[in-house]
Design a protein around this motif. Structure first.
Motif, PDB file in Angstrom:
ATOM      1  N   MET A   1      13.325   7.351 -25.422  1.00 15.13           N
ATOM      2  CA  MET A   1      12.050   7.618 -26.050  1.00 15.13           C
ATOM      3  C   MET A   1      11.522   6.336 -26.667  1.00 15.13           C
ATOM      4  O   MET A   1      12.238   5.576 -27.296  1.00 15.13           O
ATOM      5  N   LYS A   2      10.269   6.079 -26.458  1.00 16.05           N
ATOM      6  CA  LYS A   2       9.627   4.946 -27.098  1.00 16.05           C
ATOM      7  C   LYS A   2       9.496   5.232 -28.579  1.00 16.05           C
ATOM      8  O   LYS A   2       9.234   6.348 -28.985  1.00 16.05           O
ATOM      9  N   LYS A   3       9.704   4.230 -29.418  1.00 10.00           N
ATOM     10  CA  LYS A   3       9.583   4.423 -30.864  1.00 10.00           C
ATOM     11  C   LYS A   3       8.179   4.855 -31.213  1.00 10.00           C
ATOM     12  O   LYS A   3       7.210   4.415 -30.624  1.00 10.00           O
ATOM     13  N   MET A   4       8.098   5.742 -32.190  1.00 15.13           N
ATOM     14  CA  MET A   4       6.799   6.183 -32.679  1.00 15.13           C
ATOM     15  C   MET A   4       6.247   5.122 -33.608  1.00 15.13           C
ATOM     16  O   MET A   4       6.994   4.435 -34.295  1.00 15.13           O
ATOM     17  N   LYS A  23       0.444  14.908 -29.883  1.00 11.90           N
ATOM     18  CA  LYS A  23       0.650  15.191 -31.312  1.00 11.90           C
ATOM     19  C   LYS A  23       0.885  16.666 -31.597  1.00 11.90           C
ATOM     20  O   LYS A  23       1.605  17.006 -32.527  1.00 11.90           O
ATOM     21  N   GLU A  24       0.326  17.558 -30.797  1.00 15.02           N
ATOM     22  CA  GLU A  24       0.538  18.986 -31.013  1.00 15.02           C
ATOM     23  C   GLU A  24       1.985  19.384 -30.704  1.00 15.02           C
ATOM     24  O   GLU A  24       2.575  20.200 -31.416  1.00 15.02           O
ATOM     25  N   THR A  25       2.551  18.802 -29.655  1.00 14.90           N
ATOM     26  CA  THR A  25       3.945  19.075 -29.308  1.00 14.90           C
ATOM     27  C   THR A  25       4.866  18.515 -30.393  1.00 14.90           C
ATOM     28  O   THR A  25       5.817  19.185 -30.811  1.00 14.90           O
ATOM     29  N   LEU A  26       4.549  17.326 -30.870  1.00 11.74           N
ATOM     30  CA  LEU A  26       5.334  16.740 -31.962  1.00 11.74           C
ATOM     31  C   LEU A  26       5.219  17.600 -33.215  1.00 11.74           C
ATOM     32  O   LEU A  26       6.203  17.851 -33.904  1.00 11.74           O
ATOM     33  N   PHE A  27       4.018  18.094 -33.490  1.00 10.59           N
ATOM     34  CA  PHE A  27       3.794  18.982 -34.633  1.00 10.59           C
ATOM     35  C   PHE A  27       4.685  20.223 -34.524  1.00 10.59           C
ATOM     36  O   PHE A  27       5.353  20.608 -35.483  1.00 10.59           O
ATOM     37  N   ALA A  28       4.685  20.855 -33.356  1.00 16.88           N
ATOM     38  CA  ALA A  28       5.495  22.056 -33.153  1.00 16.88           C
ATOM     39  C   ALA A  28       6.979  21.742 -33.314  1.00 16.88           C
ATOM     40  O   ALA A  28       7.721  22.501 -33.948  1.00 16.88           O
ATOM     41  N   PHE A  29       7.423  20.611 -32.772  1.00 11.00           N
ATOM     42  CA  PHE A  29       8.826  20.220 -32.882  1.00 11.00           C
ATOM     43  C   PHE A  29       9.205  19.968 -34.338  1.00 11.00           C
ATOM     44  O   PHE A  29      10.232  20.443 -34.815  1.00 11.00           O
ATOM     45  N   LEU A  30       8.367  19.254 -35.066  1.00 14.05           N
ATOM     46  CA  LEU A  30       8.674  18.910 -36.455  1.00 14.05           C
ATOM     47  C   LEU A  30       8.627  20.125 -37.382  1.00 14.05           C
ATOM     48  O   LEU A  30       9.190  20.093 -38.473  1.00 14.05           O
ATOM     49  N   HIS A  31       7.955  21.206 -36.952  1.00 19.28           N
ATOM     50  CA  HIS A  31       7.893  22.420 -37.755  1.00 19.28           C
ATOM     51  C   HIS A  31       8.874  23.496 -37.287  1.00 19.28           C
ATOM     52  O   HIS A  31       8.844  24.611 -37.783  1.00 19.28           O
ATOM     53  N   PRO A  62      12.973  15.560 -27.899  1.00 24.39           N
ATOM     54  CA  PRO A  62      12.936  15.791 -26.445  1.00 24.39           C
ATOM     55  C   PRO A  62      11.532  15.531 -25.897  1.00 24.39           C
ATOM     56  O   PRO A  62      10.538  15.906 -26.515  1.00 24.39           O
ATOM     57  N   ILE A  63      11.475  14.861 -24.777  1.00 24.78           N
ATOM     58  CA  ILE A  63      10.191  14.623 -24.111  1.00 24.78           C
ATOM     59  C   ILE A  63      10.033  15.714 -23.058  1.00 24.78           C
ATOM     60  O   ILE A  63      10.732  15.741 -22.057  1.00 24.78           O
ATOM     61  N   LEU A  64       9.112  16.630 -23.315  1.00 23.40           N
ATOM     62  CA  LEU A  64       8.878  17.753 -22.416  1.00 23.40           C
ATOM     63  C   LEU A  64       7.950  17.337 -21.274  1.00 23.40           C
ATOM     64  O   LEU A  64       7.144  16.417 -21.426  1.00 23.40           O
ATOM     65  N   PRO A  65       8.021  18.053 -20.155  1.00 25.22           N
ATOM     66  CA  PRO A  65       7.090  17.784 -19.055  1.00 25.22           C
ATOM     67  C   PRO A  65       5.644  17.969 -19.538  1.00 25.22           C
ATOM     68  O   PRO A  65       5.371  18.777 -20.438  1.00 25.22           O
ATOM     69  N   GLN A  66       4.728  17.222 -18.943  1.00 29.73           N
ATOM     70  CA  GLN A  66       3.326  17.259 -19.351  1.00 29.73           C
ATOM     71  C   GLN A  66       2.740  18.666 -19.305  1.00 29.73           C
ATOM     72  O   GLN A  66       1.928  19.030 -20.152  1.00 29.73           O
ATOM     73  N   ALA A  67       3.152  19.471 -18.321  1.00 31.15           N
ATOM     74  CA  ALA A  67       2.621  20.841 -18.221  1.00 31.15           C
ATOM     75  C   ALA A  67       2.993  21.663 -19.454  1.00 31.15           C
ATOM     76  O   ALA A  67       2.157  22.397 -19.999  1.00 31.15           O
ATOM     77  N   GLN A  68       4.222  21.530 -19.904  1.00 28.83           N
ATOM     78  CA  GLN A  68       4.649  22.256 -21.108  1.00 28.83           C
ATOM     79  C   GLN A  68       3.940  21.717 -22.342  1.00 28.83           C
ATOM     80  O   GLN A  68       3.550  22.478 -23.227  1.00 28.83           O
ATOM     81  N   GLN A  69       3.780  20.407 -22.419  1.00 32.20           N
ATOM     82  CA  GLN A  69       3.073  19.814 -23.546  1.00 32.20           C
ATOM     83  C   GLN A  69       1.631  20.307 -23.601  1.00 32.20           C
ATOM     84  O   GLN A  69       1.103  20.580 -24.677  1.00 32.20           O
ATOM     85  N   LEU A  70       1.010  20.434 -22.450  1.00 29.71           N
ATOM     86  CA  LEU A  70      -0.368  20.928 -22.391  1.00 29.71           C
ATOM     87  C   LEU A  70      -0.449  22.366 -22.891  1.00 29.71           C
ATOM     88  O   LEU A  70      -1.357  22.722 -23.640  1.00 29.71           O
TER      89      LEU A  70
END
Length: 116
Positions: A1-4, A23-31, A62-70
């Motif tokens: 993963m690239k550093k944030m 950012k929405e996927t990161l938001f969901a992960f962090l919550h 975890p880096i999810l596939p783009q379809a899941q992130q969408l």
């Protein structure tokens, strides 16, 4: 993963998108409940727990596939819109009750009908 990209501002850390994770996927992960439970373990401080910036930057995200992130992005965006709508409906209901008390119920109903 690239550093944030991160910068500290007092009591919180600001994270921005790196391009691999929206950012929405990161938001969901962090919550998420497991992450929130884990976040209490490495904190410092006694009366005001603090998680240091390095701990946040070293999270195994975890880096999810783009379809899941969408899909996550759409659901998070939808939830924020619905929350905004519910707040507005609550404010409308409060005002309608005020009108009903100050004037009468029919005026309150007219006011509500005029909103639509």
């Amino acid at each position: 993963m690239k550093k944030m990209v991160m910068w500290g501002v007092g009591a919180f850390t600001v994270l921005t998108e790196s391009g691999k994770l929206n950012k929405e996927t990161l938001f969901a992960f962090l919550h998420s409940k497991p992450l929130l439970a884990w976040s209490l373990k490495p904190n410092t401080g006694t009366s005001y727990p603090v998680i240091v910036d390095e701990d946040i930057l070293n999270l195994p995200i975890p880096i999810l596939p783009q379809a899941q992130q969408l899909q996550i992005q759409q659901k998070i965006t939808e939830s924020f819109e619905l929350r905004k709508q519910s707040k507005q409906l609550l404010e409308n209901a409060k005002r309608a009750v005020e009108i009903a008390i100050e004037q009468d119920e029919s005026k309150a109903i007219q006011w509500l009908d005029a909103l639509n």
